[in-house]
Write a protein that holds these residues in place. Structure first.
Motif, PDB file in Angstrom:
ATOM      1  N   THR A 105       0.875  -1.164   0.000  1.00  0.00           N
ATOM      2  CA  THR A 105       0.000   0.000   0.000  1.00  0.00           C
ATOM      3  C   THR A 105       0.919   1.222   0.000  1.00  0.00           C
ATOM      4  O   THR A 105       2.099   1.122   0.361  1.00  0.00           O
ATOM      5  CB  THR A 105      -0.951   0.046   1.213  1.00  0.00           C
ATOM      6  N   PHE A 106       0.358   2.352  -0.424  1.00  0.00           N
ATOM      7  CA  PHE A 106       1.166   3.558  -0.607  1.00  0.00           C
ATOM      8  C   PHE A 106       0.543   4.759   0.082  1.00  0.00           C
ATOM      9  O   PHE A 106      -0.672   4.843   0.248  1.00  0.00           O
ATOM     10  CB  PHE A 106       1.290   3.884  -2.108  1.00  0.00           C
ATOM     11  N   THR A 107       1.394   5.695   0.448  1.00  0.00           N
ATOM     12  CA  THR A 107       0.940   6.984   0.945  1.00  0.00           C
ATOM     13  C   THR A 107       0.519   7.826  -0.257  1.00  0.00           C
ATOM     14  O   THR A 107       0.875   7.520  -1.403  1.00  0.00           O
ATOM     15  CB  THR A 107       2.064   7.718   1.699  1.00  0.00           C
ATOM     16  N   PRO A 108      -0.205   8.922  -0.026  1.00  0.00           N
ATOM     17  CA  PRO A 108      -0.552   9.824  -1.150  1.00  0.00           C
ATOM     18  C   PRO A 108       0.688  10.384  -1.853  1.00  0.00           C
ATOM     19  O   PRO A 108       0.623  10.755  -3.031  1.00  0.00           O
ATOM     20  CB  PRO A 108      -1.354  10.937  -0.473  1.00  0.00           C
ATOM     21  N   GLU A 109       1.833  10.428  -1.149  1.00  0.00           N
ATOM     22  CA  GLU A 109       3.076  10.940  -1.736  1.00  0.00           C
ATOM     23  C   GLU A 109       3.805   9.892  -2.574  1.00  0.00           C
ATOM     24  O   GLU A 109       4.865  10.172  -3.134  1.00  0.00           O
ATOM     25  CB  GLU A 109       4.016  11.444  -0.636  1.00  0.00           C
ATOM     26  N   GLY A 110       3.279   8.687  -2.647  1.00  0.00           N
ATOM     27  CA  GLY A 110       3.901   7.642  -3.459  1.00  0.00           C
ATOM     28  C   GLY A 110       4.976   6.851  -2.737  1.00  0.00           C
ATOM     29  O   GLY A 110       5.790   6.177  -3.371  1.00  0.00           O
ATOM     30  N   LEU A 111       4.979   6.887  -1.405  1.00  0.00           N
ATOM     31  CA  LEU A 111       5.918   6.085  -0.622  1.00  0.00           C
ATOM     32  C   LEU A 111       5.233   4.797  -0.166  1.00  0.00           C
ATOM     33  O   LEU A 111       4.012   4.755  -0.004  1.00  0.00           O
ATOM     34  CB  LEU A 111       6.409   6.870   0.588  1.00  0.00           C
ATOM     35  N   ILE A 112       6.017   3.771   0.075  1.00  0.00           N
ATOM     36  CA  ILE A 112       5.474   2.497   0.519  1.00  0.00           C
ATOM     37  C   ILE A 112       5.044   2.622   1.979  1.00  0.00           C
ATOM     38  O   ILE A 112       5.855   2.945   2.850  1.00  0.00           O
ATOM     39  CB  ILE A 112       6.519   1.371   0.364  1.00  0.00           C
ATOM     40  N   ALA A 113       3.760   2.350   2.232  1.00  0.00           N
ATOM     41  CA  ALA A 113       3.216   2.378   3.589  1.00  0.00           C
ATOM     42  C   ALA A 113       3.265   0.988   4.212  1.00  0.00           C
ATOM     43  O   ALA A 113       3.656   0.840   5.372  1.00  0.00           O
ATOM     44  CB  ALA A 113       1.785   2.903   3.583  1.00  0.00           C
ATOM     45  N   THR A 114       2.856  -0.022   3.449  1.00  0.00           N
ATOM     46  CA  THR A 114       2.945  -1.401   3.911  1.00  0.00           C
ATOM     47  C   THR A 114       3.521  -2.258   2.796  1.00  0.00           C
ATOM     48  O   THR A 114       3.282  -2.007   1.615  1.00  0.00           O
ATOM     49  CB  THR A 114       1.576  -1.984   4.346  1.00  0.00           C
ATOM     50  N   HIS A 115       4.280  -3.263   3.198  1.00  0.00           N
ATOM     51  CA  HIS A 115       4.952  -4.170   2.258  1.00  0.00           C
ATOM     52  C   HIS A 115       4.879  -5.560   2.865  1.00  0.00           C
ATOM     53  O   HIS A 115       5.402  -5.786   3.962  1.00  0.00           O
ATOM     54  CB  HIS A 115       6.393  -3.710   2.077  1.00  0.00           C
ATOM     55  N   LYS A 116       4.223  -6.469   2.166  1.00  0.00           N
ATOM     56  CA  LYS A 116       4.129  -7.849   2.631  1.00  0.00           C
ATOM     57  C   LYS A 116       4.660  -8.778   1.551  1.00  0.00           C
ATOM     58  O   LYS A 116       4.141  -8.818   0.441  1.00  0.00           O
ATOM     59  CB  LYS A 116       2.693  -8.229   2.969  1.00  0.00           C
ATOM     60  N   ASP A 117       5.721  -9.512   1.886  1.00  0.00           N
ATOM     61  CA  ASP A 117       6.296 -10.518   0.991  1.00  0.00           C
ATOM     62  C   ASP A 117       5.802 -11.894   1.412  1.00  0.00           C
ATOM     63  O   ASP A 117       5.845 -12.235   2.606  1.00  0.00           O
ATOM     64  CB  ASP A 117       7.825 -10.502   1.062  1.00  0.00           C
ATOM     65  N   SER A 118       5.367 -12.680   0.446  1.00  0.00           N
ATOM     66  CA  SER A 118       4.915 -14.045   0.699  1.00  0.00           C
ATOM     67  C   SER A 118       5.751 -15.007  -0.125  1.00  0.00           C
ATOM     68  O   SER A 118       5.988 -14.768  -1.312  1.00  0.00           O
ATOM     69  CB  SER A 118       3.439 -14.200   0.313  1.00  0.00           C
ATOM     70  N   PHE A 119       6.212 -16.066   0.533  1.00  0.00           N
ATOM     71  CA  PHE A 119       6.943 -17.121  -0.181  1.00  0.00           C
ATOM     72  C   PHE A 119       6.766 -18.433   0.565  1.00  0.00           C
ATOM     73  O   PHE A 119       6.331 -18.459   1.718  1.00  0.00           O
ATOM     74  CB  PHE A 119       8.422 -16.768  -0.375  1.00  0.00           C
ATOM     75  N   ASP A 120       7.095 -19.509  -0.108  1.00  0.00           N
ATOM     76  CA  ASP A 120       6.989 -20.843   0.469  1.00  0.00           C
ATOM     77  C   ASP A 120       8.151 -21.030   1.449  1.00  0.00           C
ATOM     78  O   ASP A 120       9.275 -21.320   1.038  1.00  0.00           O
ATOM     79  CB  ASP A 120       7.020 -21.880  -0.653  1.00  0.00           C
TER      80      ASP A 120
END
Length: 162
Positions: A105-120
């Motif tokens: 998800t991103f802030t209105p300024e275009g920065l990453i607000a949340t980052h979720k990586d999924s892998f096995d």
């Protein structure tokens, strides 16, 4: 291409080059990161993780490092990407090919607000830790132990940084 897709391309291009400073500048101050190994809050922790991982790769396994990314998609609030990392796991010196899907998800300024990586995680642990990963990598106990170890490593790393 919108500004959030540009943020993701800048982030993964920097990651491929092991440029942690540029990666960290893609995150909001109060960013949240989650994957099977880490649960982090704030740019200091998230940035510390990327610096720690990039530093370890530069010093102990750059010749084995390769990152590929594709399927970058984002709108005004959310995005996703697929990426694959080829590297030498610093603890066991074993070569790993990790396949990851990421959600943002991103802030209105275009920065990453949340980052979720999924892998096995079990696949990863079999490559990185071999027999121990094969036997225990699928268990919740093993995952909890891995999270404790990664938290300890990050805490030590951050303690040595201003």
């Amino acid at each position: 291409m919108n500004h959030n897709e540009q943020t993701l391309i800048r982030f993964y291009s920097a990651f491929a080059a092991l440029d942690a400073d540029t990666m960290v500048n893609c995150y909001a101050e109060d960013a949240i990161f989650e994957d099977p190994a880490f649960s982090l809050n704030g740019r200091r922790e998230v940035g510390g993780m990327w610096h720690m991982l990039c530093d370890a790769t530069k010093s102990k396994g750059r010749e084995d490092w390769r990152l590929e990314f594709r399927d970058i998609r984002a709108d005004d609030t959310a995005g996703r990407a697929h990426w694959e990392a080829h590297y030498r796991f610093s603890v066991t010196k074993r070569v790993v090919h990790n396949i990851i899907d990421a959600e943002f998800t991103f802030t209105p300024e275009g920065l990453i607000a949340t980052h979720k990586d999924s892998f096995d995680f079990w696949r990863w642990s079999r490559q990185a830790i071999c027999l121990g990963g094969l036997v225990l990598g699928w268990t919740p106990f093993f995952r909890r132990q891995m999270r404790k170890q990664t938290r300890l490593a990050l805490t030590k790393y951050l303690a040595n940084k201003p």
